[in-house]
Design an enzyme around this catalytic site. Structure first.
Site, PDB file in Angstrom:
ATOM      1  N   TYR A 117       0.686  -1.193  -0.416  1.00 27.78           N
ATOM      2  CA  TYR A 117       0.369  -0.117  -0.269  1.00 27.78           C
ATOM      3  C   TYR A 117       0.713   1.236   0.063  1.00 27.78           C
ATOM      4  CZ  TYR A 117      -3.969   3.026   1.142  1.00 27.78           C
ATOM      5  OH  TYR A 117      -5.052   3.717   1.226  1.00 27.78           O
ATOM      6  N   CYS A 118       1.550   0.822   0.969  1.00 27.04           N
ATOM      7  CA  CYS A 118       2.419   2.589   0.921  1.00 27.04           C
ATOM      8  C   CYS A 118       3.388   2.693  -0.075  1.00 27.04           C
ATOM      9  CB  CYS A 118       3.407   2.295   2.081  1.00 27.04           C
ATOM     10  SG  CYS A 118       2.334   2.313   4.022  1.00 27.04           S
ATOM     11  N   VAL A 119       4.299   1.065  -1.000  1.00 24.79           N
ATOM     12  CA  VAL A 119       5.419   1.670  -2.165  1.00 24.79           C
ATOM     13  C   VAL A 119       4.338   2.364  -2.884  1.00 24.79           C
ATOM     14  CG1 VAL A 119       5.753   0.213  -4.235  1.00 24.79           C
ATOM     15  CG2 VAL A 119       6.560  -0.300  -1.057  1.00 24.79           C
TER      16      VAL A 119
END
Length: 350
Positions: free
Chosen positions: A97-99
């Protein structure tokens, strides 16, 4: 466009979060309302990684405070530098998700190609990416930039764990695939890049939490007053959540977390986890299991693990995972700082 984006993305903070129910924006008052207002004004939208904390207002304020004063606030480094660190740490922590979010922001700022390109800009971003994502890599920045860059890394070691527990693998709908997904990614990159170019004045989160002395293991933050104040106040808030846990749970998690970044033998095996909690009172083993997974393998937290923890409510669940995540992040940040002192420059952690 900013007001329209805020309105359009508010529902995502509700739809994306699992295990807890975030406070709806229309019902947000007091500290939650104040944080939501800052997030929407300065991040450009009510970001689910922040909103998921809202059942526990002080941990919400702590998470936003460290994110704002490291990734967002203007300083000695560029937002491009800090996004490169955020994306690299997120990849190292297996946080897709953060990537997605920070990889797209990096692309929107022109940094995706620069990481691979020749020339001074590309070299800087490549070196930051290596430093943030690999243990023991030399730091490509002078000591005065450490508060912002170690601070960003620590913030994402924290947020990645929370996101893996509470959010899906991507902010994009899973039904959208192939070329349509690539097109959505390009749109997201342009939008996130535009939002990331806005100025953010350091120190704007002051007052959300009570001021507190900076702990010794966060000494890397001292060179930047706004970062030091943010981490001092936030550390006190996270420690407060830890004190609500049984002493034996807190002790076993702290002892095991000290072994980061390498973890324990057989970390992914169930017998390792069972052995780590076996000496605890039976009623505390579920809590400790959830906390240890949050520290070492947050992507393995399932609804069954959450249910076994037997926590009283959503606020207690956010508090336990927030304390566990920050315990891990603080260990990793201290390792980065120690490597720098030993090597004559700021060093790497993972």
């Amino acid at each position: 466009m900013g007001a329209l984006l805020v309105w359009a993305t508010r529902g995502a903070a509700q739809r994306h979060v699992r295990h807890v129910t975030p406070v709806p924006p229309a019902a947000a008052t007091g500290l939650v309302g104040e944080v939501y207002g800052q997030v929407e004004a300065e991040f450009g939208m009510l970001a689910p990684p922040v909103a998921l904390h809202s059942p526990d207002p002080h941990r919400l304020a702590a998470a936003w405070t460290i994110l704002r004063e490291t990734l967002l606030a203007d300083g000695l480094t560029t937002r491009l530098d800090r996004e490169a660190v955020a994306a690299a740490v997120s990849a190292a922590n297996s946080c897709p998700y953060c990537v997605d979010v920070h990889g797209n922001t990096l692309a929107g700022l022109g940094g995706r190609h620069a990481v691979d390109a020749a020339g001074p800009g590309g070299t800087r971003l490549r070196e930051l990416t290596v430093w943030a994502g690999q243990a023991g890599a030399p730091a490509p920045f002078p000591p005065e930039q450490a508060p912002e860059l170690i601070g960003t890394a620590v913030t994402f070691h924290y947020l990645n764990r929370m996101v893996n527990v509470f959010l899906p693998d991507s902010p994009l709908p899973p039904a959208v695939r192939g070329t349509a997904r690539q097109a959505m990614g390009r749109v997201a990159a342009r939008l996130l890049g535009a939002l990331a170019r806005g100025p953010v004045t350091p120190g704007g989160s002051a007052g959300l939490l009570l001021a507190a002395e900076l702990p010794a293991d966060l000494a890397w933050a001292r060179g930047r007053p706004s970062v030091a104040a943010a981490f001092g106040a936030a550390a006190a808030a996270f420690d407060e959540a830890g004190r609500s846990l049984p002493d034996e749970v807190r002790e076993v998690v702290s002892a095991q977390a000290a072994r980061l970044p390498d973890g324990g033998p057989g970390l992914h095996a169930q017998d390792w986890l069972d052995g780590a909690v076996s000496a605890l009172a039976p009623e505390h083993r579920g809590m400790a299991r959830l906390a240890l997974l949050t520290v070492f393998a947050s992507y393995r937290v399932t609804p069954a693990v959450v249910a076994e923890a037997g926590l009283a409510d959503d606020g207690a669940l956010v508090g336990l995972t927030a304390w566990s995540s920050m315990t891990a992040a603080r260990v990793l940040g201290a390792r980065m700082h120690a490597a720098g002192r030993l090597g004559g420059a700021v060093g790497g952690s993972r």
